[in-house]
Design an enzyme around this catalytic site. Sequence first.
Site, short mmCIF file in Angstrom:
data_model
loop_
_atom_site.label_atom_id
_atom_site.label_comp_id
_atom_site.label_asym_id
_atom_site.label_seq_id
_atom_site.Cartn_x
_atom_site.Cartn_y
_atom_site.Cartn_z
N HIS A 50 -23.96 87.10 -56.35
CA HIS A 50 -22.76 87.43 -57.14
C HIS A 50 -21.68 88.08 -56.27
CE1 HIS A 50 -23.97 86.33 -61.29
NE2 HIS A 50 -25.17 86.37 -60.73
N GLY A 105 -32.00 77.54 -60.98
CA GLY A 105 -31.26 78.40 -60.05
C GLY A 105 -31.37 77.92 -58.61
N SER A 152 -29.39 72.48 -58.55
CA SER A 152 -29.56 71.04 -58.79
C SER A 152 -28.20 70.39 -58.96
CB SER A 152 -30.43 70.81 -60.02
OG SER A 152 -29.91 71.50 -61.13
N SER A 153 -27.24 71.11 -59.54
CA SER A 153 -25.92 70.49 -59.75
C SER A 153 -25.15 70.37 -58.44
CB SER A 153 -25.12 71.24 -60.81
OG SER A 153 -25.19 72.61 -60.60
N GLU A 174 -17.44 71.52 -60.80
CA GLU A 174 -18.28 72.45 -61.57
C GLU A 174 -17.41 73.35 -62.46
OE1 GLU A 174 -21.73 72.73 -60.22
OE2 GLU A 174 -22.28 73.99 -61.88
N ASP A 180 -22.95 77.61 -53.55
CA ASP A 180 -23.98 76.56 -53.65
C ASP A 180 -23.56 75.30 -52.91
OD1 ASP A 180 -24.97 78.48 -55.34
OD2 ASP A 180 -24.47 77.40 -57.18
#
Length: 388
Positions: free
Chosen positions: A35, A127, A130-131, A163, A175
Amino acid sequence: MIATAPLSEFFEGLFGVEPSGFWAGPGRVNLIGEHTDYNDGLVLPFAIDRQAVAAMRLRGDRRVRLATDYVDGVVETTLDRIGPAGLSGWSAYPLGVVWALGEHGADLTDLPGFDLALISDVPIGAGLSSSAAIESAVAVALNDLWELGLDRRSLARVGQRAENVVVGAPTGIMDQSASLLGEAGCAVFLDCRSLEAETIPLGLEGAGLEVLVIDTRVSHAHADGGYGSRRAACEAGARALGVTSLRDVSLAQLDAGRELLDDVTFRRVRHVVTENERVLETIQVLRLEGPTGIGALLDSSHASMRDDFEISTPELDLATDVARAHGAIGARMTGGGFGGCVIALVPVDAVATVTDGVREAFASAGFTEPGTFSVRPVAGAGRIEVTP
Ligand code: GLA
């Protein structure tokens, strides 16, 4: 490693021709720096040997056809119809990338359509990104096939735009950066403000260590509330402290400004400020001592997410505690939180003991049986060779 032969067969069965190539996008774990990305901060993730693989071929017309083994049916559209609104389901990820490539200079009014078949062994909703794995596989594929010449940082931005705008998840750049900038054996040290990236050798093998993933199977979705509310708290904290982002706050400044924040916001901010410090310390320790020295940093990162940022769950806490008790050097939840996975840094000869210990503890607590597997740091997304 996903074999391309069955994917090729899947593609041919659907579209009646062979794909012209295969492109892989890895998932990721975040070693430390959670974060912090959307606070202009520091992260240290690595791309893992779990990946999405896209088989693709350009068409002679403007149609786009997409399929995955995960959901039945073929999604059909044309390049004329792709906009940021009205996309949903799994195809929002690849089609979101198409739209975002248009934002980054691809002339969607003048490019050929394509057929795409996609498979993935990155667990969904765990988490492990995957996206981002799908986004980066599709982004590198279209960058090659459409000869767009975009660099990897731009492709990471493309994935993030897909996203944020199309899928509607207000996530940062970590990511996609891990998935695109990874190198074998290394983590990606990314400054999310300057987007400068450096690969840091992890030396896991030499130290006889493995990164064990414990998937609690408590699913999370970042388009839901918890992630967004943490992001909002960070923005409120920055406003109250008079800075543009929490990257600009030191621990001393935070203490000095304590009365400007309510208790919850203070703790949210403290997590981000201390987590940035932990990323820097982790890199220093990796350089000086190697990975055996970073256990305590992983543990304090988890404690900060549990107590200050409040994004852990009883399953994640149990997994970290039990992993440590059975021989892990350190353990923390990884990713956005509210479920998903723990990573534990474990001596190779203790992996079975840790795995068994966690499984038994989950059974005793009445939790769903966790998934456990080791991951290796691998290279970022790209075209792959045909494999049987
Ligand atoms: C998710 C988001 C990332 C990052 C992490 C938390 O994985 O997609 O951008 O914010 O959570 O570190």
